[in-house]
Design an enzyme around this catalytic site. Structure first.
Site, PDB file in Angstrom:
ATOM      1  N   GLY A 374      -3.333   4.720   6.625  1.00 47.22           N
ATOM      2  CA  GLY A 374      -2.998   5.207   5.297  1.00 47.22           C
ATOM      3  C   GLY A 374      -3.973   4.731   4.240  1.00 47.22           C
ATOM      4  N   GLY A 376      -4.387   4.483  -0.118  1.00 46.65           N
ATOM      5  CA  GLY A 376      -3.737   4.601  -1.414  1.00 46.65           C
ATOM      6  C   GLY A 376      -4.716   4.331  -2.525  1.00 46.65           C
ATOM      7  N   SER A 377      -4.227   4.443  -3.759  1.00 48.58           N
ATOM      8  CA  SER A 377      -5.112   4.237  -4.899  1.00 48.58           C
ATOM      9  C   SER A 377      -5.538   2.781  -5.036  1.00 48.58           C
ATOM     10  CB  SER A 377      -4.404   4.677  -6.185  1.00 48.58           C
ATOM     11  OG  SER A 377      -3.192   3.965  -6.360  1.00 48.58           O
ATOM     12  N   GLY A 379      -5.620   0.509  -2.217  1.00 47.51           N
ATOM     13  CA  GLY A 379      -6.036  -0.138  -0.984  1.00 47.51           C
ATOM     14  C   GLY A 379      -5.778   0.698   0.251  1.00 47.51           C
ATOM     15  N   VAL A 381      -3.985   0.853   4.436  1.00 45.10           N
ATOM     16  CA  VAL A 381      -2.947   0.354   5.339  1.00 45.10           C
ATOM     17  C   VAL A 381      -3.437   0.523   6.776  1.00 45.10           C
ATOM     18  CG1 VAL A 381      -0.549   0.533   6.093  1.00 45.10           C
ATOM     19  CG2 VAL A 381      -1.140   0.989   3.704  1.00 45.10           C
ATOM     20  N   LYS A 395      -1.100  -3.993   4.801  1.00 48.32           N
ATOM     21  CA  LYS A 395      -1.492  -3.344   3.549  1.00 48.32           C
ATOM     22  C   LYS A 395      -2.501  -4.236   2.836  1.00 48.32           C
ATOM     23  CE  LYS A 395       0.694  -1.369  -0.597  1.00 48.32           C
ATOM     24  NZ  LYS A 395       2.008  -1.131  -1.248  1.00 48.32           N
ATOM     25  N   ASP A 490       8.430   4.877  -8.174  1.00 58.61           N
ATOM     26  CA  ASP A 490       7.427   5.752  -7.554  1.00 58.61           C
ATOM     27  C   ASP A 490       7.964   6.359  -6.255  1.00 58.61           C
ATOM     28  OD1 ASP A 490       5.023   7.090  -7.407  1.00 58.61           O
ATOM     29  OD2 ASP A 490       3.946   5.438  -6.462  1.00 58.61           O
TER      30      ASP A 490
END
Length: 647
Positions: A374, A376-377, A379, A381, A395, A490
């Site tokens: 994964g 994300g903005s 970092g 995963v 993460k 979120d």
């Protein structure tokens, strides 16, 4: 049955309840009140059933899994012939009345999954006919009454998920007939009594998530009927008794997250156990399939001498020097009014030793591309396998991005003291000056977003409904059952993860907020994902539980319509919300076409339930926060829809 005349009963709102029950008098021998059989326009308070004391021939009363509130009526104590009482799965508050102790014929008492508080009546120990007692998942406190241990004919005792304290006395060995004993998720301390090994009929034993210390009794090897034993997440020390090899029926064993050391037995049922039964202990060794170090029996004495020498002559002097240096640094920082943050690992619930960056590199093959699951903005995963064999999600925060450090700290802070089956669990963390990572439980089925929009993945109607019940249950816990309210801020499909059983877990608390008072609000400029954001959050940065409710409503529509709120079809004034509102009278045009076929025999029934789901979603996304439904009521409505679908 003491009376052959059975009555099928439909109750109507509030005022008619007592009159109906009073008119039945002694004619009723069995009374079940399942969900959706009784038709109410509003919540029913359990105390409105006070007239039920007139049903003097009643031997079975089932009020389980309704939406009952209020307290347990003392008039239940008048039902002298009552043998079974089920009031589990409601929202009943207050204490358990001593009047229930008048029911000398009572064999089955189930009050679990309510909000009962106070202490457990000690007079329950005077109920000679009692066979099953379930009080789990309440907010009961104080010690377990000593009188319980004299219930020689009790078969099932479930007190899990309360706030019970005190020690387990030796008298627990008096419960000769007990088959299931579940005291998990409490605050019980002290040592496990050796006399517990006298419970020859015990099949299921769970003492997990308490504060027990000392060793596992050797006498547990005498529990020859045992099939499941969970002692995880305590402070148990010493070795795992080799006597447990005699438990030939033992299928499940969990002693993880303790301070055990020494050799893991490898005979009897241990040949079938995996590494997960023993993870996160102090110094276990044993066979390779347990994924621990091999036991060095020949050099064990010399090893301890070496460790003693290192501790005495090397570590202690070095430690003293480090302590002195740390004291000087702290003094200088305090002199300069520099704030010193608390250690991150101290914020984690039941935190275990922090893991090193080197260990994470090894677990992920140097954070290799093949292990990336994964982005994300803030970092990445990664999937990783720790040295003890546990598969985890790691993460890693990119500290070059603004807000990454605050996100890491926020996630640690919020996860302190919260625990729910539908929330992702943080196992431990790695926190250096230039590297921050969280080690999370791994969700093998991936995200809800993947299951909704990737090829070769499909969720049927029941799976989607179950997932949304899971998510709603998590939010209900965060909004209503935590000591400090938690607002997620979120909620979206990529933050809903699925385990092997397709149970949903809400993840990513990087911008979540703790609120100190019910429904209180605070200002912030940290925003979530715009398409799921409540109007008052996006415009003014106001955080409240009602913002999460709004996001949930958007998610509920998205899951059953299979339309992203940022879909290209939604432009200008047309949004997912306005689109659903405009087609509310023609649900078949809204919902995912894969869920329905016009030739389905039960098409009309499915459409009716899907209409209810869309109506519920719209109740979540009212423009005014005050007009939105709360998550407790959302859970109730979803469960009612599920029961209807199953009928």
């Amino acid at each position: 049955m003491t009376d052959s005349r059975l009555v099928e009963l439909t109750l109507f709102p509030e005022a008619a309840i007592n009159n109906t029950l009073a008119s039945l008098g002694p004619t009723l021998a069995w009374f079940a009140w399942p969900p959706l059989v009784c038709h109410f326009q509003a919540h029913v308070y359990l105390c409105q059933l006070c007239g039920i004391g007139n049903l003097t021939n009643l031997i079975w009363l089932d009020l389980g899994a309704n939406d009952l509130t209020g307290s347990i009526p003392t008039t239940l104590g008048q039902l002298q012939k009552l043998q079974r009482l089920y009031i589990a799965g409601n929202r009943i508050q207050g204490s358990i009345p001593n009047d229930l102790c008048h029911l000398k014929n009572l064999g089955y008492l189930h009050l679990s999954s309510n909000k009962l508080s106070g202490s457990i009546p000690s007079c329950f120990g005077d109920l000679p006919a009692l066979r099953e007692l379930s009080l789990d998942s309440n907010v009961l406190a104080f010690n377990i009454p000593m009188s319980f241990w004299s219930l020689r004919d009790l078969l099932v005792l479930s007190l899990s998920s309360n706030f019970l304290t005190g020690n387990l006395p030796p008298e627990v060995g008096n419960m000769k007939s007990i088959t299931t004993l579940d005291l998990s998720k409490n605050l019980i301390s002290g040592y496990i009594p050796r006399r517990m090994g006298e419970l020859q009929n015990l099949v299921n034993l769970s003492l997990s998530q308490n504060k027990l210390q000392g060793s596992i009794p050797v006498e547990f090897g005498d529990l020859l009927s045992l099939e499941s034993m969970d002692l995880s997440q305590n402070n148990l020390s010493g070795t795992i008794p080799k006597s447990l090899e005699a438990l030939i029926y033992l299928k499940h064993l969990n002693v993880s997250f303790n301070k055990l050391q020494g050799e893991i037995p490898n005979g009897g049922p241990f040949v079938n156990f995996t590494a997960e039964s023993f993870i996160f202990n102090e110094a276990l060794c044993g066979a390779p399939h347990f994924q621990v170090i091999a036991c060095d029996k020949n050099n064990r004495t010399q090893s301890w001498k070496t460790k003693s020498f290192i501790l005495k002559y090397i570590l202690l002097p070095v430690g003293s020097t480090v302590t002195l240096v740390a004291f000087i640094v702290l003094w200088i920082r305090r002199r300069d009014n520099t704030e010193i943050p608390a250690p991150i690992d101290s914020l984690l619930p039941g935190a275990h030793e922090k893991i090193s960056q080197q260990q994470l590199l090894y677990a992920t093959n140097d954070f290799g591309e093949d292990n990336l699951i994964g982005k994300g903005s803030l970092g990445m995963v990664y999937k990783g396998v720790l040295s003890n064999g546990l598969t985890v999600a790691i993460k890693v925060f990119n500290l070059e991005f603004q807000g990454a450090l605050r996100s890491f700290e926020s996630e640690c802070e919020v996860m302190q003291g919260i625990c729910h089956r539908n929330l992702i669990r943080i196992i431990t963390c790695c926190s250096n000056l230039d590297f921050k990572a969280l080690v999370l439980e791994y969700m093998p089925k991936g995200s809800l977003d993947k299951w909704l929009y990737s090829h070769n993945y499909f969720l049927d109607l029941f799976q989607r409904l179950n997932i949304m019940i899971d998510v709603a249950s998590a939010l209900e816990y965060l909004h209503h059952d935590c000591s400090s309210l938690v607002v997620h801020c979120d909620l979206k499909p990529s933050n809903v993860l699925l385990d092997n059983n397709m149970v949903a877990h809400v993840a990513d608390f990087g911008i979540a907020r703790l609120l100190t008072e019910t429904e209180s609000m605070q200002q912030t400029k940290t925003l979530g994902t715009i398409s799921y954001m409540a109007p008052e959050y996006g415009s003014d940065g106001i955080v409240s539980t009602k913002g999460d409710v709004y996001s949930y409503g958007i998610l509920l529509m998205e899951v059953f319509a299979r339309k992203k709120p940022m879909d290209e079809m939604f432009i200008g004034d047309v949004t997912l919300k306005t689109w659903v509102e405009s087609l509310s009278s023609s649900v078949i045009e809204v919902v995912d076409a894969n869920l329905l076929r016009r030739e389905d025999e039960d098409l009309a029934t499915k459409l009716s339930y899907l209409s209810s789901l869309m109506a519920l979603a719209l109740a979540c996304i009212a423009d005014s926060p005050e007009e939105r439904i709360n998550m407790k009521d959302v859970v109730v409505e979803l469960k009612k829809i599920k029961i209807k679908l199953l009928m």
